[in-house]
Design an enzyme around this catalytic site. Sequence first.
Site, PDB file in Angstrom:
ATOM      1  N   ARG A  58       1.739  -1.099   4.292  1.00 40.23           N
ATOM      2  CA  ARG A  58       1.009  -1.862   5.298  1.00 40.23           C
ATOM      3  C   ARG A  58       1.367  -1.420   6.713  1.00 40.23           C
ATOM      4  O   ARG A  58       1.504  -2.231   7.636  1.00 40.23           O
ATOM      5  CB  ARG A  58       1.253  -3.363   5.147  1.00 40.23           C
ATOM      6  CG  ARG A  58       0.632  -3.943   3.901  1.00 40.23           C
ATOM      7  CD  ARG A  58       0.562  -5.436   4.026  1.00 40.23           C
ATOM      8  NE  ARG A  58       0.027  -6.008   2.808  1.00 40.23           N
ATOM      9  CZ  ARG A  58      -1.265  -6.024   2.520  1.00 40.23           C
ATOM     10  NH1 ARG A  58      -2.127  -5.477   3.342  1.00 40.23           N
ATOM     11  NH2 ARG A  58      -1.685  -6.570   1.400  1.00 40.23           N
ATOM     12  N   ARG A  89      -1.886  -6.040  11.297  1.00 34.63           N
ATOM     13  CA  ARG A  89      -1.949  -6.975  12.426  1.00 34.63           C
ATOM     14  C   ARG A  89      -0.701  -6.988  13.304  1.00 34.63           C
ATOM     15  O   ARG A  89      -0.713  -7.577  14.381  1.00 34.63           O
ATOM     16  CB  ARG A  89      -2.264  -8.376  11.909  1.00 34.63           C
ATOM     17  CG  ARG A  89      -3.637  -8.480  11.239  1.00 34.63           C
ATOM     18  CD  ARG A  89      -4.127  -9.908  11.211  1.00 34.63           C
ATOM     19  NE  ARG A  89      -3.129 -10.819  10.656  1.00 34.63           N
ATOM     20  CZ  ARG A  89      -2.958 -11.050   9.363  1.00 34.63           C
ATOM     21  NH1 ARG A  89      -3.703 -10.428   8.485  1.00 34.63           N
ATOM     22  NH2 ARG A  89      -2.040 -11.891   8.930  1.00 34.63           N
ATOM     23  N   ARG A 123      -9.741  -5.230  15.257  1.00 39.46           N
ATOM     24  CA  ARG A 123     -10.097  -6.267  14.278  1.00 39.46           C
ATOM     25  C   ARG A 123     -10.964  -7.344  14.906  1.00 39.46           C
ATOM     26  O   ARG A 123     -11.723  -8.026  14.210  1.00 39.46           O
ATOM     27  CB  ARG A 123      -8.801  -6.862  13.707  1.00 39.46           C
ATOM     28  CG  ARG A 123      -8.963  -7.827  12.561  1.00 39.46           C
ATOM     29  CD  ARG A 123      -9.378  -7.178  11.276  1.00 39.46           C
ATOM     30  NE  ARG A 123      -9.198  -8.041  10.126  1.00 39.46           N
ATOM     31  CZ  ARG A 123      -9.998  -9.052   9.814  1.00 39.46           C
ATOM     32  NH1 ARG A 123     -11.038  -9.308  10.593  1.00 39.46           N
ATOM     33  NH2 ARG A 123      -9.761  -9.791   8.752  1.00 39.46           N
ATOM     34  N   ASP A 172      -8.469  -1.446   1.030  1.00 37.46           N
ATOM     35  CA  ASP A 172      -7.737  -2.505   0.345  1.00 37.46           C
ATOM     36  C   ASP A 172      -7.816  -2.273  -1.160  1.00 37.46           C
ATOM     37  O   ASP A 172      -8.640  -1.475  -1.623  1.00 37.46           O
ATOM     38  CB  ASP A 172      -8.318  -3.886   0.705  1.00 37.46           C
ATOM     39  CG  ASP A 172      -7.356  -4.970   0.253  1.00 37.46           C
ATOM     40  OD1 ASP A 172      -6.281  -5.117   0.880  1.00 37.46           O
ATOM     41  OD2 ASP A 172      -7.641  -5.623  -0.763  1.00 37.46           O
ATOM     42  N   TYR A 225      -6.398 -11.414  -9.036  1.00 34.45           N
ATOM     43  CA  TYR A 225      -7.320 -11.931  -8.000  1.00 34.45           C
ATOM     44  C   TYR A 225      -8.664 -12.301  -8.622  1.00 34.45           C
ATOM     45  O   TYR A 225      -9.258 -13.328  -8.284  1.00 34.45           O
ATOM     46  CB  TYR A 225      -7.529 -10.890  -6.906  1.00 34.45           C
ATOM     47  CG  TYR A 225      -6.347 -10.740  -5.981  1.00 34.45           C
ATOM     48  CD1 TYR A 225      -5.460  -9.682  -6.111  1.00 34.45           C
ATOM     49  CD2 TYR A 225      -6.102 -11.681  -4.985  1.00 34.45           C
ATOM     50  CE1 TYR A 225      -4.369  -9.562  -5.272  1.00 34.45           C
ATOM     51  CE2 TYR A 225      -5.006 -11.567  -4.142  1.00 34.45           C
ATOM     52  CZ  TYR A 225      -4.142 -10.505  -4.290  1.00 34.45           C
ATOM     53  OH  TYR A 225      -3.046 -10.385  -3.459  1.00 34.45           O
TER      54      TYR A 225
HETATM   55  C1  LIG Z   1      -1.781  -7.330  -2.954  1.00 35.29           C
HETATM   56  C2  LIG Z   1      -2.440  -6.313  -2.074  1.00 35.29           C
HETATM   57  C3  LIG Z   1      -3.605  -6.509  -1.320  1.00 35.29           C
HETATM   58  N1  LIG Z   1      -3.908  -5.377  -0.641  1.00 35.29           N
HETATM   59  C4  LIG Z   1      -2.931  -4.434  -0.953  1.00 35.29           C
HETATM   60  C5  LIG Z   1      -2.036  -4.995  -1.861  1.00 35.29           C
HETATM   61  C6  LIG Z   1      -0.875  -4.275  -2.498  1.00 35.29           C
HETATM   62  C7  LIG Z   1       0.233  -4.107  -1.461  1.00 35.29           C
HETATM   63  C8  LIG Z   1       0.871  -5.416  -1.143  1.00 35.29           C
HETATM   64  O1  LIG Z   1       1.302  -6.069  -2.102  1.00 35.29           O
HETATM   65  O2  LIG Z   1       0.907  -5.763   0.046  1.00 35.29           O
HETATM   66  C9  LIG Z   1      -2.857  -3.039  -0.512  1.00 35.29           C
HETATM   67  C10 LIG Z   1      -3.225  -2.697   0.860  1.00 35.29           C
HETATM   68  N2  LIG Z   1      -3.930  -3.476   1.738  1.00 35.29           N
HETATM   69  C11 LIG Z   1      -4.135  -2.711   2.856  1.00 35.29           C
HETATM   70  C12 LIG Z   1      -3.591  -1.437   2.648  1.00 35.29           C
HETATM   71  C13 LIG Z   1      -3.794  -0.275   3.604  1.00 35.29           C
HETATM   72  C14 LIG Z   1      -2.561   0.382   4.010  1.00 35.29           C
HETATM   73  C15 LIG Z   1      -1.875  -0.316   5.126  1.00 35.29           C
HETATM   74  O3  LIG Z   1      -2.049  -1.525   5.281  1.00 35.29           O
HETATM   75  O4  LIG Z   1      -1.133   0.400   5.805  1.00 35.29           O
HETATM   76  C16 LIG Z   1      -2.995  -1.449   1.419  1.00 35.29           C
HETATM   77  C17 LIG Z   1      -2.239  -0.323   0.746  1.00 35.29           C
HETATM   78  C18 LIG Z   1      -4.873  -3.124   4.046  1.00 35.29           C
HETATM   79  C19 LIG Z   1      -4.904  -4.588   4.322  1.00 35.29           C
HETATM   80  N3  LIG Z   1      -5.333  -5.539   3.434  1.00 35.29           N
HETATM   81  C20 LIG Z   1      -5.334  -6.743   4.087  1.00 35.29           C
HETATM   82  C21 LIG Z   1      -4.853  -6.565   5.401  1.00 35.29           C
HETATM   83  C22 LIG Z   1      -4.769  -7.638   6.472  1.00 35.29           C
HETATM   84  C23 LIG Z   1      -6.189  -7.585   7.033  1.00 35.29           C
HETATM   85  C24 LIG Z   1      -6.448  -8.397   8.252  1.00 35.29           C
HETATM   86  O5  LIG Z   1      -6.389  -9.626   8.126  1.00 35.29           O
HETATM   87  O6  LIG Z   1      -6.742  -7.774   9.264  1.00 35.29           O
HETATM   88  C25 LIG Z   1      -4.598  -5.189   5.554  1.00 35.29           C
HETATM   89  C26 LIG Z   1      -4.114  -4.466   6.769  1.00 35.29           C
HETATM   90  C27 LIG Z   1      -5.798  -8.032   3.506  1.00 35.29           C
HETATM   91  C28 LIG Z   1      -5.078  -8.348   2.254  1.00 35.29           C
HETATM   92  N4  LIG Z   1      -5.312  -7.702   1.073  1.00 35.29           N
HETATM   93  C29 LIG Z   1      -4.465  -8.233   0.143  1.00 35.29           C
HETATM   94  C30 LIG Z   1      -3.655  -9.210   0.745  1.00 35.29           C
HETATM   95  C31 LIG Z   1      -2.576  -9.969   0.082  1.00 35.29           C
HETATM   96  C32 LIG Z   1      -4.071  -9.302   2.070  1.00 35.29           C
HETATM   97  C33 LIG Z   1      -3.563 -10.264   3.132  1.00 35.29           C
HETATM   98  C34 LIG Z   1      -2.565  -9.515   3.953  1.00 35.29           C
HETATM   99  C35 LIG Z   1      -2.408 -10.165   5.310  1.00 35.29           C
HETATM  100  O7  LIG Z   1      -3.280 -10.945   5.733  1.00 35.29           O
HETATM  101  O8  LIG Z   1      -1.402  -9.835   5.958  1.00 35.29           O
HETATM  102  C36 LIG Z   1      -4.443  -7.735  -1.260  1.00 35.29           C
END
Ligand SMILES: Cc1c2[nH]c(c1CCC(=O)O)Cc1[nH]c(c(CCC(=O)O)c1C)Cc1[nH]c(c(CCC(=O)O)c1C)Cc1[nH]c(c(C)c1CCC(=O)O)C2
Length: 349
Positions: A28, A32, A41, A77, A152
């Site tokens: 990640r 944010r 965003r 994602d 999910y």
């Molecule tokens: C379980 C899981 C998800 N997504 C992902 C996982 C496995 C890794 C982990 O366990 O964290 C994988 C993921 N999600 C994202 C990436 C891209 C790489 C990176 O972030 O650098 C990767 C590799 C972007 C993202 N995917 C998401 C965000 C936050 C998006 C936003 O609100 O702007 C990002 C950067 C949304 C997301 N998507 C998911 C969750 C739990 C969330 C909420 C995270 C949050 O709100 O902080 C499902």
Amino acid sequence: MTQQPINDTFLKACRQEPTDYIPVWYMRQAGRYQPEYRQIRKQYSFFEMSETPEVCVEVTSLPVTQLGVDAAILFADIMTPLKPIGVDVEIRSGVGPVISNPIRTKQDVKRLGELDPESGVPFILKAIQMLTQRLSVPLIGFAGAPFTLASYMIEGGPSKNYHKTKGLMYADPTLWHALMEKLGAMTITYLQAQVRAGAHALQVFDSWVGALSAEDYQTYVAPIMQKIFNTLKQTTDVPLIYFGIGTGHLLTEWDKLPIDVIGLDWRTSISSARKLGITKTLQGNLDPSLLLAPWEVIEKKAKEILDQGISQPGYIFNLGHGIFPDVQVETLQRLTEFVHHYTKKGGNK
Ligand SMILES: Cc1c2[nH]c(c1CCC(=O)O)Cc1[nH]c(c(CCC(=O)O)c1C)Cc1[nH]c(c(CCC(=O)O)c1C)Cc1[nH]c(c(C)c1CCC(=O)O)C2
């Protein structure tokens, strides 16, 4: 398509080849916690950002230039390939994926389509092609693993206990395995397409499979993971990374899989994994919460982890899970510089 010459330290570590220093990247690393990400965003939804190649390239590249990490990970994602096969998913900030048509019956599983990457996720393939012409470090492609995706799809969103998911798994093994097969086939197709587009390594995120006992992992999940990694090994030549949270009790199972790297969370130390006889390259595993501690505390723990990691070839520094919004960019810049300086061969400690 000409690819940029890249610093391949990360790829060498994946393959247990000697390196001049320990490579580092962060799960990640795009998100944010970055003011620039938050600015973008404001103009787009999450999927609009990741489905617009020019924006995806910018967001993927930012942590590489800003932090100096040794690998980039595609900004998408784990839900991305589910949308084109019929899953109605949206990403809610601070919550994560929310699905309006959860899987409950055999018909729901039958209804899931097949992924055709060129028509389903063309923006992913385009973004990867653009990134490999621009990046100076390897690009990691990724997918979610079938159990984590299913959690999910069945729960309808994030869960703490996965009762509905595990309930369906125990109550209807035939339906469960049919769902695993569908998601396994989609994962293979999706990751093969990312490699064809130019991805240099692949990470499979099984963040929530730690909810299963080792015995249930063996019965309900190991067969599809074996199929995914075997097929990828036979059809691509990139390093394969498998990551989970709270999966220390699955380590000996994972060590049997045809993968190159195991990603550890902070609960299982590098040295205890080595004492278990784990021979794969290891990646991790600073507790992300430590990033809110004073620098002296971070440095002390990072040194402990690095001293364990450099004890034998095949180690990549990372966090034990993803960066979260409260973390400061400066902390990660300092940590990246510290890992490089502390492990550079011949560097003064
Ligand atoms: C379980 C899981 C998800 N997504 C992902 C996982 C496995 C890794 C982990 O366990 O964290 C994988 C993921 N999600 C994202 C990436 C891209 C790489 C990176 O972030 O650098 C990767 C590799 C972007 C993202 N995917 C998401 C965000 C936050 C998006 C936003 O609100 O702007 C990002 C950067 C949304 C997301 N998507 C998911 C969750 C739990 C969330 C909420 C995270 C949050 O709100 O902080 C499902």
